[in-house]
Design a protein around this motif. Sequence first.
Motif, PDB file in Angstrom:
ATOM      1  N   MET A  91      -7.505  -4.525  -9.300  1.00 39.36           N
ATOM      2  CA  MET A  91      -6.898  -3.426 -10.050  1.00 39.36           C
ATOM      3  C   MET A  91      -5.709  -3.963 -10.842  1.00 39.36           C
ATOM      4  O   MET A  91      -4.785  -4.511 -10.251  1.00 39.36           O
ATOM      5  N   LYS A  92      -5.773  -3.810 -12.127  1.00 40.73           N
ATOM      6  CA  LYS A  92      -4.657  -4.299 -12.926  1.00 40.73           C
ATOM      7  C   LYS A  92      -3.629  -3.182 -13.141  1.00 40.73           C
ATOM      8  O   LYS A  92      -4.002  -2.042 -13.394  1.00 40.73           O
ATOM      9  N   PHE A  93      -2.380  -3.569 -12.977  1.00 40.14           N
ATOM     10  CA  PHE A  93      -1.312  -2.605 -13.200  1.00 40.14           C
ATOM     11  C   PHE A  93      -0.060  -3.323 -13.677  1.00 40.14           C
ATOM     12  O   PHE A  93       0.093  -4.527 -13.492  1.00 40.14           O
ATOM     13  N   GLN A  94       0.814  -2.561 -14.287  1.00 43.14           N
ATOM     14  CA  GLN A  94       2.092  -3.114 -14.737  1.00 43.14           C
ATOM     15  C   GLN A  94       3.208  -2.241 -14.184  1.00 43.14           C
ATOM     16  O   GLN A  94       3.142  -1.015 -14.296  1.00 43.14           O
ATOM     17  N   ILE A  95       4.198  -2.898 -13.602  1.00 44.62           N
ATOM     18  CA  ILE A  95       5.343  -2.136 -13.104  1.00 44.62           C
ATOM     19  C   ILE A  95       6.560  -2.427 -13.977  1.00 44.62           C
ATOM     20  O   ILE A  95       6.862  -3.584 -14.262  1.00 44.62           O
ATOM     21  N   ASN A  96       7.195  -1.378 -14.399  1.00 46.04           N
ATOM     22  CA  ASN A  96       8.418  -1.501 -15.181  1.00 46.04           C
ATOM     23  C   ASN A  96       9.556  -0.904 -14.337  1.00 46.04           C
ATOM     24  O   ASN A  96       9.770   0.312 -14.346  1.00 46.04           O
ATOM     25  N   SER A  97      10.206  -1.777 -13.586  1.00 49.34           N
ATOM     26  CA  SER A  97      11.228  -1.295 -12.640  1.00 49.34           C
ATOM     27  C   SER A  97      12.397  -0.560 -13.313  1.00 49.34           C
ATOM     28  O   SER A  97      12.811   0.495 -12.821  1.00 49.34           O
ATOM     29  N   PRO A  98      12.962  -1.111 -14.398  1.00 50.91           N
ATOM     30  CA  PRO A  98      14.090  -0.385 -15.022  1.00 50.91           C
ATOM     31  C   PRO A  98      13.711   1.041 -15.451  1.00 50.91           C
ATOM     32  O   PRO A  98      14.515   1.957 -15.360  1.00 50.91           O
ATOM     33  N   LYS A  99      12.469   1.186 -15.908  1.00 49.26           N
ATOM     34  CA  LYS A  99      12.029   2.521 -16.323  1.00 49.26           C
ATOM     35  C   LYS A  99      11.471   3.331 -15.156  1.00 49.26           C
ATOM     36  O   LYS A  99      11.058   4.488 -15.332  1.00 49.26           O
ATOM     37  N   ASN A 100      11.379   2.688 -13.989  1.00 49.82           N
ATOM     38  CA  ASN A 100      10.898   3.355 -12.785  1.00 49.82           C
ATOM     39  C   ASN A 100       9.460   3.856 -12.951  1.00 49.82           C
ATOM     40  O   ASN A 100       9.120   4.962 -12.538  1.00 49.82           O
ATOM     41  N   GLN A 101       8.631   3.044 -13.579  1.00 51.29           N
ATOM     42  CA  GLN A 101       7.263   3.504 -13.821  1.00 51.29           C
ATOM     43  C   GLN A 101       6.211   2.428 -13.590  1.00 51.29           C
ATOM     44  O   GLN A 101       6.484   1.235 -13.678  1.00 51.29           O
ATOM     45  N   LEU A 129      -0.752  10.431 -19.807  1.00 46.98           N
ATOM     46  CA  LEU A 129      -2.134   9.966 -19.927  1.00 46.98           C
ATOM     47  C   LEU A 129      -2.393   9.516 -21.358  1.00 46.98           C
ATOM     48  O   LEU A 129      -1.939  10.145 -22.307  1.00 46.98           O
ATOM     49  N   ASP A 130      -3.136   8.450 -21.471  1.00 44.74           N
ATOM     50  CA  ASP A 130      -3.496   7.948 -22.800  1.00 44.74           C
ATOM     51  C   ASP A 130      -4.851   7.258 -22.678  1.00 44.74           C
ATOM     52  O   ASP A 130      -5.430   7.203 -21.599  1.00 44.74           O
ATOM     53  N   GLY A 131      -5.352   6.749 -23.766  1.00 47.73           N
ATOM     54  CA  GLY A 131      -6.616   6.020 -23.746  1.00 47.73           C
ATOM     55  C   GLY A 131      -7.769   6.849 -24.267  1.00 47.73           C
ATOM     56  O   GLY A 131      -7.565   7.838 -24.978  1.00 47.73           O
ATOM     57  N   ASP A 132      -8.965   6.460 -23.871  1.00 50.41           N
ATOM     58  CA  ASP A 132     -10.162   7.121 -24.364  1.00 50.41           C
ATOM     59  C   ASP A 132     -10.982   7.626 -23.174  1.00 50.41           C
ATOM     60  O   ASP A 132     -11.417   6.817 -22.343  1.00 50.41           O
ATOM     61  N   THR A 178       2.105   1.523 -14.633  1.00 52.81           N
ATOM     62  CA  THR A 178       1.015   1.844 -15.554  1.00 52.81           C
ATOM     63  C   THR A 178      -0.252   1.151 -15.059  1.00 52.81           C
ATOM     64  O   THR A 178      -0.210  -0.021 -14.695  1.00 52.81           O
ATOM     65  N   PHE A 179      -1.334   1.884 -15.014  1.00 51.10           N
ATOM     66  CA  PHE A 179      -2.602   1.279 -14.624  1.00 51.10           C
ATOM     67  C   PHE A 179      -3.749   1.915 -15.406  1.00 51.10           C
ATOM     68  O   PHE A 179      -3.557   2.899 -16.127  1.00 51.10           O
ATOM     69  N   ILE A 199      -5.522   5.366 -19.565  1.00 50.66           N
ATOM     70  CA  ILE A 199      -4.287   4.703 -19.163  1.00 50.66           C
ATOM     71  C   ILE A 199      -3.408   5.741 -18.466  1.00 50.66           C
ATOM     72  O   ILE A 199      -3.129   6.803 -19.029  1.00 50.66           O
ATOM     73  N   ILE A 200      -3.022   5.432 -17.237  1.00 52.31           N
ATOM     74  CA  ILE A 200      -2.174   6.355 -16.473  1.00 52.31           C
ATOM     75  C   ILE A 200      -0.799   5.713 -16.327  1.00 52.31           C
ATOM     76  O   ILE A 200      -0.688   4.569 -15.907  1.00 52.31           O
ATOM     77  N   CYS A 201       0.201   6.480 -16.639  1.00 54.89           N
ATOM     78  CA  CYS A 201       1.567   5.992 -16.444  1.00 54.89           C
ATOM     79  C   CYS A 201       2.291   6.978 -15.533  1.00 54.89           C
ATOM     80  O   CYS A 201       2.403   8.159 -15.861  1.00 54.89           O
TER      81      CYS A 201
END
Lengths: 148, 66
Positions: free
Chosen positions: A1-11, A41-44, A13-14, A50-52
């Motif tokens: 499962m690929k995901f990205q964590i943006n700690s400063p933004k507290n979010q 939510l974004d994407g197709d 995304t996967f 894409i869930i953030c």
Amino acid sequence: MKFQINSPKNQITFFLDSKLYPIEAIYGAAYVFIDRAYIFLDGDPQKEIIICLKGKKKMNFKELEGLQGEFYNELLNYLLRVKIAKRNKKVRDFIVGTALVSGSNIFDSSPDGSDNDYLDDPLGIAVPWEDKYKENTAKKKKQDETSV
Amino acid sequence: MKLQFNKKIYLKSAVQKAMKDYSHLANFDLSQSKDYFLVEIINMPPELKDVFEDEFSNYALSLMKK
């Protein structure tokens, strides 16, 4: 499962494959998390969603990962619901349809087409109280008389 | 500040309803690009600046389920 964590933004995304997870299930799962996170939510919906998730309170790396895991669990829950709803759609429609049709016929003429008056009693239900309990009341009267 | 709502995911009616329901807090301008509804928030209350966009997005999403 690929995901990205943006700690400063507290979010976190996967990405979700839309073939595995229909958009209805994603809406359902997202709704459950609305009080704990901001959801974008974004994407197709035909390819990849894409869930953030952005935590409402400050979360560390592990907590954000945990949030994603919980989201997946909830998604699974809603996936099952959507599948069952689709599978039972015909039966559900039939039951509701039958209920509505039978309900709408209450004040119409009877199904055989005859115009029954409300005073008609084809099943013999409308028996007056006195007639129905004639014997019982007669017995009671006798008992009362003897006891006195 | 402009918020983007993917047209394939968010209904226009949900975004519009969210704008209407939040209209007592700020002014909104709705436009669209090829793939997105673009909501511009004008005169956002300064005390709500940190959460306003996020809460607005969540509200629009919640309206999708109704």
